[in-house]
Design an enzyme around this catalytic site. Structure first.
Site, short mmCIF file in Angstrom:
data_model
loop_
_atom_site.label_atom_id
_atom_site.label_comp_id
_atom_site.label_asym_id
_atom_site.label_seq_id
_atom_site.Cartn_x
_atom_site.Cartn_y
_atom_site.Cartn_z
N TYR A 142 -10.43 24.62 -18.53
CA TYR A 142 -10.02 23.23 -18.66
C TYR A 142 -10.04 22.51 -17.31
O TYR A 142 -10.19 21.30 -17.25
CB TYR A 142 -8.60 23.13 -19.22
CG TYR A 142 -8.50 23.13 -20.72
CD1 TYR A 142 -8.99 24.19 -21.48
CD2 TYR A 142 -7.89 22.07 -21.38
CE1 TYR A 142 -8.87 24.20 -22.85
CE2 TYR A 142 -7.77 22.07 -22.76
CZ TYR A 142 -8.27 23.13 -23.49
OH TYR A 142 -8.14 23.12 -24.85
N LYS A 190 -10.87 38.51 -22.71
CA LYS A 190 -12.24 38.90 -23.07
C LYS A 190 -12.78 39.69 -21.89
O LYS A 190 -13.78 39.32 -21.26
CB LYS A 190 -13.05 37.62 -23.36
CG LYS A 190 -14.44 37.86 -23.94
CD LYS A 190 -14.46 38.27 -25.39
CE LYS A 190 -15.87 38.61 -25.82
NZ LYS A 190 -15.94 39.18 -27.17
N ASP A 222 -11.60 37.89 -29.65
CA ASP A 222 -12.23 37.84 -30.98
C ASP A 222 -11.47 38.72 -31.97
O ASP A 222 -11.20 38.34 -33.11
CB ASP A 222 -13.72 38.22 -30.89
CG ASP A 222 -14.00 39.45 -30.04
OD1 ASP A 222 -13.06 39.95 -29.37
OD2 ASP A 222 -15.15 39.91 -30.03
N ASP A 246 -5.37 27.73 -26.84
CA ASP A 246 -5.60 26.51 -27.62
C ASP A 246 -6.14 26.87 -29.00
O ASP A 246 -5.64 26.41 -30.04
CB ASP A 246 -6.60 25.61 -26.87
CG ASP A 246 -6.91 24.34 -27.63
OD1 ASP A 246 -5.96 23.71 -28.13
OD2 ASP A 246 -8.10 23.99 -27.74
N ASP A 250 -4.03 26.92 -32.98
CA ASP A 250 -4.44 26.14 -34.15
C ASP A 250 -4.65 27.09 -35.33
O ASP A 250 -4.24 26.82 -36.46
CB ASP A 250 -5.76 25.38 -33.89
CG ASP A 250 -5.53 23.90 -33.60
OD1 ASP A 250 -4.56 23.60 -32.87
OD2 ASP A 250 -6.32 23.07 -34.07
C1 IPM Z 1 -3.60 20.78 -27.49
C2 IPM Z 1 -4.76 19.82 -27.65
C3 IPM Z 1 -5.29 19.46 -26.27
C4 IPM Z 1 -5.75 20.73 -25.60
C5 IPM Z 1 -6.38 18.39 -26.24
C6 IPM Z 1 -5.98 17.14 -26.98
C7 IPM Z 1 -6.82 18.08 -24.84
O1 IPM Z 1 -5.75 20.35 -28.45
O2 IPM Z 1 -2.60 20.39 -26.88
O3 IPM Z 1 -3.69 21.90 -27.99
O4 IPM Z 1 -6.89 21.16 -25.83
O5 IPM Z 1 -4.99 21.32 -24.85
MN MN Z 2 -5.25 22.27 -29.34
#
Ligand code: IPM
Ligand code: MN
Length: 356
Positions: A142, A190, A222, A246, A250
């Site tokens: 990032y 990884k 993975d 990240d 999710d």
């Molecule tokens: C999160 C989001 C952010 C990230 C984006 C919006 C930059 O997806 O906070 O998880 O990737 O960190």
């Molecule tokens: Mn995210």
């Protein structure tokens, strides 16, 4: 106690969900004799439109002077399909994380008994799943440099960079969380491919002797992605680098049943930030349909982490649990019979007023 809270609503559904978190925070404060003092700051696309940058100095100042930041969401589709956009709203979030030194993003994942049937995963696989993902937040791909394009525009590059110090401080947090919990730490990397991952593994291995009570395992990302939904109960504390964290979190939201339920705390060198893990959900902006629970649970994390007010945090968690049991939920959870965003906020406020 006075609670100095910076409010950064941001884009999309941000303002609506922050409004509910503020209502609930106020209700808790009212019952427990605290005084919340809010300062609002602009960020994201909203800030780009106003002042040309997504995390203005004035907003940073407000954050630095507060005891906690409650953050909504950032992102606007008008920037998404425009690779030539000079500034993007997301850069505001990244700038905030960097400037506040928020190197750790803590994402607790657990199931709600009343929502087990909402997950696409079988109930017996997820019942009582309970782990914490600790995502490194200010390093890796990032932020690594160089990043960009070649002169002819036909080659692009990002760099993943980690120093031993960065890895140590986040792994330390991982070990400490594990000590407070079921004493198991999974380091996700990884290392079979990436040099940064090999440094992660080497560094974590070097720390093991300081935490003899912790059982440490190392897992490729993975494989972790697979195990996370195949058998989530095996995890206690996961520590990993920025982008792996990240993606995995999710994915982890599938376990709870909705991305709209997962809160997070970002902590580090300066003021901590509390924000839902979901994005700005632009399709729902202004419609009063978004699920405010992730932000409201982030406010619970705020009470606990920023103000050391554990009972206040529990009041919020109890109210949320009761609202889910009562099916007082937004449409992402119950399509047939749903409440609006603000009605969920009202429900929680009433519950807190009546029961505490
Ligand atoms: C999160 C989001 C952010 C990230 C984006 C919006 C930059 O997806 O906070 O998880 O990737 O960190
Ligand atoms: Mn995210």
């Amino acid at each position: 106690m006075n609670l100095n809270i910076a409010l950064l609503a941001g884009d999309g559904i941000g303002p609506e969900i922050i409004e509910q978190a503020v209502k609930v925070t106020n209700a808790v404060c009212e019952r427990r004799g605290h005084t919340p003092i809010y300062k609002e700051g602009i960020t994201g696309a909203a800030a780009i439109d106003k002042v040309g940058e997504p995390y203005p100095e004035e907003t940073h100042k407000i954050c630095m002077e507060s005891d906690a930041v409650l953050f909504g969401a950032i992102g606007d589709p008008k920037f998404d399909n425009n690779p030539k956009a000079k500034v993007r709203p997301e850069q505001g979030l990244l700038a905030m994380r960097k400037k506040l030194g928020l190197y750790a993003n803590i994402r607790p994942v657990s199931t709600f008994p009343s929502l087990l049937h909402k997950s696409p995963l079988r109930p017996e696989l997820i019942e009582n799943a309970d782990f914490v993902a600790i995502r490194e937040l200010t390093g890796g791909i990032y932020f690594g440099r160089p990043q960009g394009r070649s002169e002819d525009g036909n080659t692009a590059y990002d760099s993943s960079v980690y120093t031993k110090e960065e890895i140590e401080r986040i792994c330390k947090l991982g070990f400490e969380y594990a000590q407070k919990r079921r004493k198991k730490l999974t380091v996700v990397d990884k290392a079979n491919v990436l040099a940064t991952s090999r440094l992660w593994r080497e560094t974590a291995q070097g720390m093991e002797k300081d935490y003899p009570d912790i059982e440490v395992e190392y897992m490729f990302v993975d494989n972790a992605a697979m195990q996370l939904i195949q058998w989530p109960k095996r995890f206690d504390v996961i520590v990993t680098e920025n982008m792996f964290g990240d993606i995995l979190t999710d994915e982890a939201s599938v376990i709870t049943g909705s991305l709209g339920l997962l809160p997070s705390a970002s902590i580090g060198l300066h003021t901590s930030v509390f924000e839902p893990i979901h994005g700005s959900y632009p399709q729902a902006a202004g419609k009063n349909i978004a699920n405010p629970i992730a932000t409201i649970l982030s406010a619970a994390l705020m009470f606990e982490n920023a103000f050391n007010l554990k009972e206040e945090a529990e009041i919020i968690r109890d109210a949320v649990k009761k609202s889910l049991e009562a099916d007082a939920v937004t449409e992402d959870i119950n399509k047939e019979k749903s409440l609006t965003t603000s009605e969920v906020g009202d429900w929680l406020v009433n519950y807190i007023r009546q029961n505490y």
